[in-house]
Design a protein around this motif. Structure first.
Motif: not given
Length: 454
Positions: A207-208, A303-307, A322-327, A442-446
């Protein structure tokens, strides 16, 4: 006759105002930032993409916004939507719980999405816009916007996530029947799409990425605006007709829900059902628990981060906290295409941070199991997205069987699955594969999140 199965409202009971939860929150959400200056955006920053009326709704602190009569006229094609009591599902589960579902599949597009597509098309037509561009995952939003554009004489151009474009060919046919044009995303039509394809020619899309393509085209044409089907405040605002109707329907039978459960991708369906009930909770008039359910392979809340992050892959949108997994995150091509978004609505993310609702994630196989169970009792094949909420509702109802609680459970059946039967076939043939996102992923995505003080 016993307790009713359908709780109906008359057309005269159609809500005439949208509800804005912002007015009742104890604190406002963090501001949206300009991607270049990192300063809060103003109306002029949004003007290349949205008409003035929608920009005003995006930032308003008013509790209610009047619904234009021209929008109400189109709403009357399917609204008010029915509230069902799931008697047959309750009986099959042997539960003392009362399960209700607000059925949004009665709309022309077969989902809740026209609740915002219609006003967005109306306000753009009023502003003299000739064409709207957008993205779509499962195709429900693209279908809804194409329908809405046909009502107000606008052209509609849709970038559909490639995985869903391939999985759901009849969505394309439906969008085209309403007069829309559909492209698989990533495409060669935009710089954003070409950049992704140069790195991965077989990209399933996200979607991004599709948002980047639609925004790029809209920003480059003064006669074209962009329309978003979820995430933004004005979209969530329009969806509150769902919850407002549900409140009136529960009042007719003298009940109030103990638990509200909704599926969440960007957040529009969940917010549309929950926000009016949260108003009642915040005012002390109702004690209700609220639960969001998201896919285990795209778990932005759990599991996302609030950033601060971009709403799209190319970084063309404003920065939203927002809570995100990284764009850059590209989720697996699960069949719940409408939930495959890297971020959660900034307003919903803020409400979650305030502790006003809980969240959980579920795998697609357990969700389809719930969808089949629901179809075989209630007679409606649900879209893959609301099966996430149904799985949680069924689990809760089975808990009530053990405890004896007569809990009242409400969910939004936000669409039917008539164009998702290939997904059901895959489940019935035991071909679905579950993937729960690992902490390492998740760490890689953010890792590439913008550097913004939080």
């Amino acid at each position: 006759m016993g307790e009713p199965t359908k709780i109906l409202l008359d057309e005269s009971d159609l809500p005439r105002r949208w509800y804005n939860l912002l007015a009742d929150l104890p604190s406002p959400p963090p501001p949206v930032l300009h991607p270049g200056t990192k300063e809060p955006v103003g109306p002029d920053d949004l003007a290349p993409l949205f008409p003035g009326d929608l920009i005003a709704q995006e930032v308003t602190a008013e509790r209610y916004v009047e619904i234009p009569e021209e929008v109400l006229e189109v709403y009357r094609l399917w609204r008010p939507s029915p509230l069902y009591r799931a008697h047959r599902l309750e009986k099959a589960l042997g539960t003392p719980a009362k399960i209700f579902y607000k059925y949004e599949g009665v709309s022309p597009a077969g989902s809740h999405k026209p609740n915002t597509a219609v006003p967005q098309a109306y306000y753009n037509a009023l502003a003299g816009v000739r064409r709207l561009t957008t993205e779509t995952g499962a195709g429900q939003w693209g279908t809804a916007l194409a329908f809405a554009c046909s009502q107000f004489g606008l052209d509609c151009e849709v970038w559909q996530v490639r995985a869903s474009y391939d999985q759901k060919p009849y969505r394309k046919a439906m969008i085209e029947t309403f007069g829309g044009v559909v492209h698989p995303s990533p495409s060669e039509l935009t710089e954003a799409g070409r950049t992704v394809l140069a790195k991965d020619g077989g990209s399933p899309g996200s979607l991004g990425i599709a948002i980047s393509e639609a925004v790029e085209v809209a920003a480059g044409d003064p006669t074209t605006n962009y329309a978003l089907g979820s995430v933004l405040n004005h979209v969530l605002l329009h969806q509150t007709v769902i919850g407002e109707e549900a409140l009136a329907q529960f009042a007719k039978v003298g009940l109030t829900p103990d638990l509200i459960v909704g599926c969440t991708g960007g957040g529009s369906n969940f917010a549309g059902l929950a926000f009016p009930f949260l108003r009642e909770k915040l005012s002390g008039r109702m004690d209700v628990a609220v639960r969001a359910v998201e896919p285990a392979n795209c778990p932005s809340l759990t599991k996302g981060v609030y950033a601060y992050d971009f709403g799209d892959t190319a970084g063309m949108t404003p920065l939203m906290k927002m809570h995100t997994l990284g764009h850059d995150f590209v989720p697996d091509p699960i069949h719940a295409g409408g939930l495959r978004y890297h971020g959660m609505s900034p307003l919903l993310s803020h409400v979650y941070e305030l502790g006003l609702f809980e969240a959980e994630a579920r795998t697609q196989r357990e969700c389809f199991e719930a969808g089949v169970r629901f179809a075989r009792t209630e007679g409606i094949v649900p879209a893959p997205e609301p099966t996430h909420a149904l799985a949680s509702c069924i689990e809760e109802a089975l808990r009530c069987r053990e405890t004896g609680e007569e809990k009242v459970i409400l969910t939004a059946l936000c669409g039917h699955g008539h164009l998702d039967l290939a997904a059901y076939a895959a489940y019935l043939n035991d071909e679905l594969v579950d993937h729960e996102l690992l902490e390492r992923e998740v760490a890689e995505a953010v890792a590439a999140l913008p550097s913004i003080p939080n």
